[in-house]
Write a protein that holds these residues in place. Structure first.
Motif, PDB file in Angstrom:
ATOM      1  N   GLU A  51       1.030  -1.315   0.020  1.00 20.79           N
ATOM      2  CA  GLU A  51       0.216  -0.100   0.439  1.00 20.79           C
ATOM      3  C   GLU A  51       0.728   1.251  -0.795  1.00 20.79           C
ATOM      4  OE1 GLU A  51      -3.806   0.185   0.399  1.00 20.79           O
ATOM      5  OE2 GLU A  51      -3.381  -1.806  -0.609  1.00 20.79           O
ATOM      6  N   ASN A  52       1.712   1.155   0.567  1.00 17.67           N
ATOM      7  CA  ASN A  52       2.380   2.887   0.671  1.00 17.67           C
ATOM      8  C   ASN A  52       3.997   1.748   1.772  1.00 17.67           C
ATOM      9  OD1 ASN A  52       2.099   2.981   3.678  1.00 17.67           O
ATOM     10  ND2 ASN A  52       0.130   3.730   3.298  1.00 17.67           N
ATOM     11  N   TYR A  53       5.001   3.052   2.617  1.00 16.51           N
ATOM     12  CA  TYR A  53       6.127   2.221   2.795  1.00 16.51           C
ATOM     13  C   TYR A  53       6.314   1.900   3.994  1.00 16.51           C
ATOM     14  CZ  TYR A  53       8.117   6.027   5.020  1.00 16.51           C
ATOM     15  OH  TYR A  53       8.477   7.182   6.190  1.00 16.51           O
ATOM     16  N   GLN A  54       4.656   2.201   4.714  1.00 17.63           N
ATOM     17  CA  GLN A  54       4.657   1.338   6.309  1.00 17.63           C
ATOM     18  C   GLN A  54       3.313   1.616   5.957  1.00 17.63           C
ATOM     19  OE1 GLN A  54       6.045   5.858   8.116  1.00 17.63           O
ATOM     20  NE2 GLN A  54       7.736   4.438   9.171  1.00 17.63           N
ATOM     21  N   ASP A  55       2.599  -0.002   6.171  1.00 21.47           N
ATOM     22  CA  ASP A  55       1.626  -0.002   5.644  1.00 21.47           C
ATOM     23  C   ASP A  55       1.208  -1.580   6.241  1.00 21.47           C
ATOM     24  OD1 ASP A  55       2.613  -2.772   4.591  1.00 21.47           O
ATOM     25  OD2 ASP A  55       1.888  -2.271   2.365  1.00 21.47           O
ATOM     26  N   GLU A  56       1.853  -1.810   7.493  1.00 21.38           N
ATOM     27  CA  GLU A  56       1.942  -3.174   8.404  1.00 21.38           C
ATOM     28  C   GLU A  56       0.243  -2.734   8.868  1.00 21.38           C
ATOM     29  OE1 GLU A  56       2.279  -6.679   9.376  1.00 21.38           O
ATOM     30  OE2 GLU A  56       3.426  -5.625   8.466  1.00 21.38           O
ATOM     31  N   SER A  57      -0.078  -1.677   9.338  1.00 17.55           N
ATOM     32  CA  SER A  57      -1.719  -1.379   9.920  1.00 17.55           C
ATOM     33  C   SER A  57      -2.287  -2.051   9.181  1.00 17.55           C
ATOM     34  CB  SER A  57      -1.977   0.129  10.612  1.00 17.55           C
ATOM     35  OG  SER A  57      -1.886   0.884   9.373  1.00 17.55           O
ATOM     36  N   SER A  58      -2.558  -1.737   7.347  1.00 18.40           N
ATOM     37  CA  SER A  58      -3.420  -1.971   6.282  1.00 18.40           C
ATOM     38  C   SER A  58      -3.925  -2.620   5.490  1.00 18.40           C
ATOM     39  CB  SER A  58      -3.229  -0.234   5.604  1.00 18.40           C
ATOM     40  OG  SER A  58      -2.298  -0.443   5.004  1.00 18.40           O
ATOM     41  N   TRP A  59      -2.099  -3.468   5.162  1.00 17.93           N
ATOM     42  CA  TRP A  59      -2.263  -4.757   3.923  1.00 17.93           C
ATOM     43  C   TRP A  59      -3.252  -5.570   4.286  1.00 17.93           C
ATOM     44  CZ3 TRP A  59       0.156  -9.327   3.110  1.00 17.93           C
ATOM     45  CH2 TRP A  59       0.608  -9.307   4.572  1.00 17.93           C
ATOM     46  N   ARG A  60      -2.829  -6.122   5.296  1.00 19.05           N
ATOM     47  CA  ARG A  60      -3.366  -7.106   5.798  1.00 19.05           C
ATOM     48  C   ARG A  60      -4.925  -7.353   5.744  1.00 19.05           C
ATOM     49  NH1 ARG A  60      -0.118 -10.834   7.790  1.00 19.05           N
ATOM     50  NH2 ARG A  60       2.079 -10.270   8.454  1.00 19.05           N
ATOM     51  N   GLU A  61      -5.671  -6.350   6.070  1.00  8.40           N
ATOM     52  CA  GLU A  61      -6.937  -5.563   6.325  1.00  8.40           C
ATOM     53  C   GLU A  61      -7.731  -6.063   4.809  1.00  8.40           C
ATOM     54  OE1 GLU A  61      -8.008  -1.714   7.542  1.00  8.40           O
ATOM     55  OE2 GLU A  61      -6.779  -3.188   9.584  1.00  8.40           O
ATOM     56  N   LEU A  62      -7.034  -5.633   3.923  1.00  7.96           N
ATOM     57  CA  LEU A  62      -7.412  -5.704   2.418  1.00  7.96           C
ATOM     58  C   LEU A  62      -6.789  -6.542   1.494  1.00  7.96           C
ATOM     59  CD1 LEU A  62      -6.375  -1.591   2.580  1.00  7.96           C
ATOM     60  CD2 LEU A  62      -8.715  -2.537   2.564  1.00  7.96           C
ATOM     61  N   SER A  63      -6.301  -7.710   3.020  1.00  9.46           N
ATOM     62  CA  SER A  63      -5.713  -8.683   1.689  1.00  9.46           C
ATOM     63  C   SER A  63      -7.048  -9.927   0.899  1.00  9.46           C
ATOM     64  CB  SER A  63      -4.454  -9.332   2.164  1.00  9.46           C
ATOM     65  OG  SER A  63      -3.978 -10.238   1.230  1.00  9.46           O
ATOM     66  N   LEU A  64      -6.957 -10.476  -0.039  1.00 13.34           N
ATOM     67  CA  LEU A  64      -7.228 -12.076  -0.227  1.00 13.34           C
ATOM     68  C   LEU A  64      -7.235 -12.711  -0.204  1.00 13.34           C
ATOM     69  CD1 LEU A  64     -10.233 -13.666  -1.747  1.00 13.34           C
ATOM     70  CD2 LEU A  64      -9.006 -13.314  -3.386  1.00 13.34           C
ATOM     71  N   ASN A  65      -5.571 -13.198   0.020  1.00 12.82           N
ATOM     72  CA  ASN A  65      -4.276 -13.587   1.038  1.00 12.82           C
ATOM     73  C   ASN A  65      -3.671 -13.340   1.493  1.00 12.82           C
ATOM     74  OD1 ASN A  65      -2.930 -15.711   1.439  1.00 12.82           O
ATOM     75  ND2 ASN A  65      -3.974 -17.570  -0.149  1.00 12.82           N
ATOM     76  N   PRO A  66      -3.601 -13.110   2.643  1.00 14.61           N
ATOM     77  CA  PRO A  66      -2.042 -12.565   3.374  1.00 14.61           C
ATOM     78  C   PRO A  66      -0.892 -13.321   3.843  1.00 14.61           C
ATOM     79  CG  PRO A  66      -4.476 -12.882   4.657  1.00 14.61           C
ATOM     80  CD  PRO A  66      -4.555 -13.369   3.611  1.00 14.61           C
ATOM     81  N   ALA A  67      -1.037 -14.300   3.401  1.00  8.36           N
ATOM     82  CA  ALA A  67      -0.009 -15.720   3.945  1.00  8.36           C
ATOM     83  C   ALA A  67       0.863 -15.398   2.383  1.00  8.36           C
ATOM     84  CB  ALA A  67      -0.408 -17.210   3.829  1.00  8.36           C
ATOM     85  N   LEU A  68       0.269 -15.898   1.319  1.00  9.87           N
ATOM     86  CA  LEU A  68       0.915 -15.786  -0.275  1.00  9.87           C
ATOM     87  C   LEU A  68       1.405 -13.862  -0.874  1.00  9.87           C
ATOM     88  CD1 LEU A  68       0.820 -17.238  -2.761  1.00  9.87           C
ATOM     89  CD2 LEU A  68      -1.348 -16.115  -3.488  1.00  9.87           C
TER      90      LEU A  68
END
Length: 222
Positions: A169-186
């Motif tokens: 998402e951006n260079y400090q996105d840990e708080s956001s990318w997982r909740e927007l991900s269809l498959n976080p592990a992949l």
């Protein structure tokens, strides 16, 4: 784990223009994603232009970006007809909203590759890279959606550049990318691989950032 907390890495936001031979990259518009008080959020995708032997546009923004996009190309002496390849890193509306401006280009949207109504077997769905030429390759990086791709650019003055769509998402996105991900592990697997190989990453909703390997201690970007 934030990207800049991977051992031996430090990340720093950097500029919008990356000269190189034979390809240079220019971020025409840095994307954003901003939560609103009413629970909605405003978002638009990053738009990146690669110029060299071919003119390549990576993501077109949303349909509201039509005039901005055409104006940005005109400022650089280009028209929509001068774009040879258009890559949509995935099919969300803020990334592929202006595909219709480029009917003559080779279109790569997710794992689909076509020119007009003729589709080719790209190999992307089998995990293979699709090479535009020896300097530009499109690689499958699914996770955010089922068919995400990123564009790898070799030969810039800043090193290997990855136009990553919403892999980041951006260079400090840990708080956001997982909740927007269809498959976080992949997606995490592809994120880690990108951080191990790319020197510059252009994310889907923020400014480009530089990856520095070999730092003794991870450093927060200033």
């Amino acid at each position: 784990m934030k990207p800049n907390h991977f051992p031996g890495l430090s990340l720093t936001e950097c500029g919008l223009v990356f000269p190189g031979q034979p390809y240079s990259a220019c971020v025409l518009k840095a994307g954003y994603s901003v939560a609103q008080p009413d629970g909605t959020f405003k978002a638009d995708g990053t738009i990146t232009l690669l110029t060299g032997p071919r003119n390549i546009l990576v993501d077109t923004g949303g349909p509201w970006d039509r005039d901005f996009l055409l104006g940005s190309l005109e400022e650089r002496g280009l028209s929509a007809g001068d774009i040879n390849v258009v890559v949509g890193t995935h099919g969300h509306s803020d990334h592929v909203g202006n595909l219709g401006l480029f009917p003559g280009a080779l279109l790569v949207v997710g794992f689909d590759v076509c020119r007009g109504d003729t589709y080719v077997d790209s190999g992307l769905a089998r995990g293979e890279a699709y090479c535009v030429d020896e300097h530009i390759s499109i690689i499958p990086t699914p996770g955010h959606s089922g068919q995400d791709v990123s564009v790898k650019v070799r030969g810039t003055a800043s090193g290997e550049l990855l136009v990553a769509g919403d892999l980041f998402e951006n260079y400090q996105d840990e708080s956001s990318w997982r909740e927007l991900s269809l498959n976080p592990a992949l997606q995490q697997q592809h994120r880690q691989r990108a951080l191990q190989t790319a020197d510059i990453i252009i994310p889907g909703h923020g400014l480009p950032f530089r990856v520095t390997r070999g730092a003794q201690e991870p450093q927060e970007a200033s």
